[in-house]
Design an enzyme around this catalytic site. Structure first.
Site, PDB file in Angstrom:
ATOM      1  N   HIS A 136      -6.284  -1.111   6.689  1.00  0.00           N
ATOM      2  CA  HIS A 136      -6.181  -2.025   7.833  1.00  0.00           C
ATOM      3  C   HIS A 136      -7.507  -2.177   8.582  1.00  0.00           C
ATOM      4  O   HIS A 136      -8.015  -3.295   8.754  1.00  0.00           O
ATOM      5  CB  HIS A 136      -5.135  -1.516   8.837  1.00  0.00           C
TER       6      HIS A 136
ATOM      7  N   LYS B 158       0.844  -1.188   0.000  1.00  0.00           N
ATOM      8  CA  LYS B 158       0.000   0.000   0.000  1.00  0.00           C
ATOM      9  C   LYS B 158       0.887   1.248   0.000  1.00  0.00           C
ATOM     10  O   LYS B 158       2.055   1.168   0.434  1.00  0.00           O
ATOM     11  CB  LYS B 158      -0.944  -0.012   1.199  1.00  0.00           C
TER      12      LYS B 158
END
Length: 798
Positions: A278, A185
């Site tokens: 997350h 990411k």
């Protein structure tokens, strides 16, 4: 010395024997032979690689060295070899062995690992071509079949497409040899950038070759959420719903600041950095339907996407944001900004999410993360309602909160664990890799003594990256982010990010000095800070939410009343005006007739009415449609479906007070002979006094159309009709609409216009005369009622 040499000879002999045995076993199963695996880390000397990746790949090597595979490890980067190689090998020397390796074997495996690693400059097309040639020739020179190539891109996201193109052009292996490319990411900055990046990567790599990594999915507790839910389903199934769960909290607290990461962080902020990925992944694991096969990546994805499709739209009132006090100074230093520059990037956010599913409807899910907080801690807590009222013994176990905590690590407990309140149930162990903790320190976990919980923890703690690298090697994709998953997540978060872009964050000092400054509370569907705080903003700041920009302005537009404000305040004002009109109508006549249009502009109003106007007289309100597309009412394109999903299903209204347009009759759509328009007109005449709606809500399109009355449609042909079939230049072409005659009979007409994209239209309309056939909205002139334009500042001022 002789002891080490002899151990090395034994290790090599053992590897050879096991490789032969493994190949024989694979051949017996009809599978391809085991062989050589080349691992390439692009960005090999960066912080992530030095801290986690080389450690993870060393564990992979240590666990696979006797399995029949051979390995080569390549560290790649832009720097020349003479500068980068020493840095790389310093990092490699610091890797630690798995706990189950003896000290002697550890030293031997580590020595072998260092010999198998080398640094290569990877900057130009020629560098990749040379690498590709080497990757093909090296196994052949050793007389080993090639099994696969694993590339880990530990580089900025803007470089992904270029590196992927070079890998595809120069380093793609021969047929029958697998290729796996790992991407870190961030995967984009919002929905459109993520969509573009996905398209660029898809031109070089197949979807099965890409492994988008979210290291949170490798955390042992996170990876056990689904197995825990399945193994304890007999206890959880009856209570895993809105009737028993008070709320869900998903929290990631950090004590560190953003120093050294400012060039990245100031573009992304806390929501993009950790919440969109997350915490959102944890949310889906907690709420998705349990797949029959937990390791089936396609089934897991299918169930996750169902959750994404049911998440309720987020507006700015669903979140609070903050920024630690010294952040702006760090921005000035690292980005060379002048004194007086003010960054609005949030370093803290608290967000409330709802899922529009029968199982979870109305159940708040709180996502919270921030930097410079009082402790490092991550957890997901499911807090259950306690139906027991204790009269005397308030310290009894039955009086205490009922909760399940998925404790990711750090904090008071210091180790990953799953905790279940003893007044809830005793959890079953998931597998032999987990154990029950029976001896605990005298500590509190989230305000309760640890003795109040049953505790499960892994037998051996493993690092998240090592876990995921092992899964990549095995070709498992159930713990990785697919393109569909990624775009669904960005599609959910992007509207909130855009709505907060100009919002000033609350400034907080950092650490324990924050006190209760960041505490927030839920007011219906709105989130606000629990305590007032002084926030000083530079006087020169002219963002959309600062200073006097909250003011509602009244004036004239096209010789009619106009209300203007920033979008959020405009919606509040329109909702209040609408409720005032409803209460007045109910007092005078006992009922309120409201006609609503479709489109995207009223969505925020519908949500405001559903979530905040608690005293609105819905039981005495009749809802009509201004216009409708000629599609079944259950389809997403239907205006009625939009009104239903965003408003009607959330308020208590008698179903016979709801009047959708009859566009589908005799199993066909908008056929004039079926008389749908005439039927709706008769219904209006029968129920609405004098066919005069109390309130009509309209929007206006970029071409000047309103309702489903479009330019060039010869509106005079509608004559005295109140409802007519019309044609749209856009699909679906057929529409049903109230006519100008019906709209102009109304007691009040509101035209809602929002967004910068409407600024040019608002400017044009301010200059044109009444030409309904060219600009249908200019034909709106209530005969004995009022017209009010509700225009936000973006549309009015551009």
């Amino acid at each position: 010395m002789l002891k080490v040499v002899w151990a090395a000879l034994l290790l090599m002999a053992n590897v050879c024997v096991q490789r032969v045995q493994a190949n024989e076993s694979q051949e017996a199963k009809g599978a391809p032979k085991l062989g050589h695996v080349s691992v390439v880390i692009v960005g090999a000397t960066g912080d992530l690689a030095k801290k986690y990746l080389w450690q993870g790949f060393f564990h992979l090597y240590a666990n696979q060295v006797s399995s029949g595979y051979t390995f080569s490890f390549y560290g790649g980067g832009l720097s020349p070899k003479d500068k980068a190689a020493p840095i790389l090998f310093e990092a490699l020397k610091r890797v630690s062995c798995p706990r189950d390796l003896s000290e002697e074997r550890c030293a031997l495996v580590k020595e072998q690992f260092l010999k198998l690693a080398e640094y290569r400059q990877l900057k130009t097309v020629e560098d990749y071509q040379a690498l590709g040639k080497h990757l093909s020739e090296h196994p052949k020179g050793e007389g080993i079949a090639e099994a696969g190539r694993l590339f880990y891109l530990s580089v900025p996201a803007f470089a992904y497409a270029d590196v992927a193109e070079k890998i595809n052009a120069s380093c793609r292996p021969a047929e029958g040899v697998w290729l796996r490319v790992v991407l870190e990411k961030p995967f984009g900055h919002d929905f459109s950038s993520a969509q573009l990046l996905s398209a660029q990567l898809a031109s070089s790599l197949r979807d099965e070759e890409m492994y988008r990594i979210d290291h949170y999915l490798g955390k042992q507790v996170v990876s056990k959420i689904l197995p825990f839910r399945r193994e304890n389903s007999k206890h959880l199934d009856p209570i895993w719903n809105k009737h028993h769960i008070e709320r869900v909290e998903i929290v990631l607290k950090e004590t560190l600041d953003a120093k050294g990461r400012i060039p990245f962080y100031d573009q992304y902020g806390v929501i993009r950095d950790v919440i969109q990925n997350h915490l959102t992944e944890v949310l889906t694991l907690l709420t998705m339907g349990l797949p029959a096969n937990l390791s089936d990546a396609k089934e897991v994805l299918k169930n996750k996407l169902k959750i994404f499709s049911a998440l309720e739209h987020l507006e700015s009132h669903c979140a609070v944001i903050g920024q630690y006090k010294s952040y702006n100074e760090e921005v000035e230093q690292e980005l060379n900004k002048t004194k007086g520059h003010y960054s609005l990037t949030p370093t803290f956010a608290g967000i409330m999410v709802y899922i529009n599913m029968a199982q979870y409807e109305g159940m708040p899910i709180i996502l919270t993360s921030g930097k410079m907080l009082d402790e490092r801690l991550g957890y997901a807590r499911i807090l259950f309602k306690n139906d027991i009222f204790c009269v005397q013994k308030h310290d009894s176990v039955h009086c205490k909160p009922k909760q399940i905590i998925f404790y990711f690590g750090h904090g008071a407990l210091q180790y990953p664990a799953i905790l279940v309140s003893k007044n809830l149930f005793k959890p079953d162990l998931m597998d032999t890799e987990w154990k029950e903790v029976t001896e605990q320190k005298d500590i509190n976990v989230l305000g309760m003594p640890i003795s109040n919980y049953y505790i499960l923890t892994p037998m051996v703690q493993r690092e998240a990256y090592a876990e995921l690298i092992s899964q990549i090697f095995q070709g498992r994709k159930d713990s990785f982010i697919s393109a569909e998953n990624l775009l669904a997540s960005w599609g959910f978060w992007t509207p909130l990010l855009h709505s907060l872009a100009k919002a000033p964050p609350r400034i907080y000092p950092g650490g324990v000095e924050n006190g209760n400054m960041l505490d927030f509370k839920l007011l219906g569907r709105k989130v606000t800070f629990a305590n007032d705080a002084l926030v000083f903003i530079n006087q020169d700041f002219t963002g959309g939410s600062g200073g006097q920009s909250f003011q509602v302005m009244q004036g004239k537009y096209r010789n009619n009343d106009m209300v203007s404000a920033w979008s959020e305040e405009l919606i509040v004002r329109l909702a209040d005006d609408l409720q005032a009109a409803a209460e007045k109508a109910v007092r005078e006549s006992g009922r309120f007739h409201l006609a609503l249009s479709g489109g995207s502009s009223p969505l925020a109003l519908f949500q405001r009415l559903a979530q905040h106007q608690y005293t609105f007289p819905w039981r005495d309100t009749h809802v009509w449609m201004v216009d409708e597309r000629c599609v079944p009412l259950t389809e997403l394109d239907s205006n009625f479906r939009t009104v239903h999903d965003h408003l009607l299903q959330h308020v208590k209204m008698p179903y016979f007070n709801i009047h959708p347009m009859p566009v589908q009759m005799n199993q066909r759509l908008c056929v004039e002979e079926d008389g749908g328009a005439l039927l709706y007109e008769r219904e209006i005449s029968q129920l609405v006094n004098g066919s005069r709606f109390h309130f009509v809500l309209l929007g206006v399109g970029h071409d000047g159309h309103t309702a489903s009355l479009f330019p060039g449609s010869k509106l005079e042909a509608h004559g005295n009709s109140l409802v007519a079939l019309t044609e749209s230049p856009a699909k679906p072409h057929q529409r049903m609409s109230l006519t100008l005659r019906a709209i102009n009979r109304a007691q009040k007409v509101a035209i809602l216009t929002m967004g910068k994209s409407k600024h040019e239209l608002i400017t044009q309309l301010s200059r044109v005369k009444d030409k309904p056939n060219s600009w249908p909205v200019t034909g709106i002139h209530p005969t004995s009622g009022t017209l009010v334009w509700y225009i936000d500042y973006d549309a009015l001022l551009g």
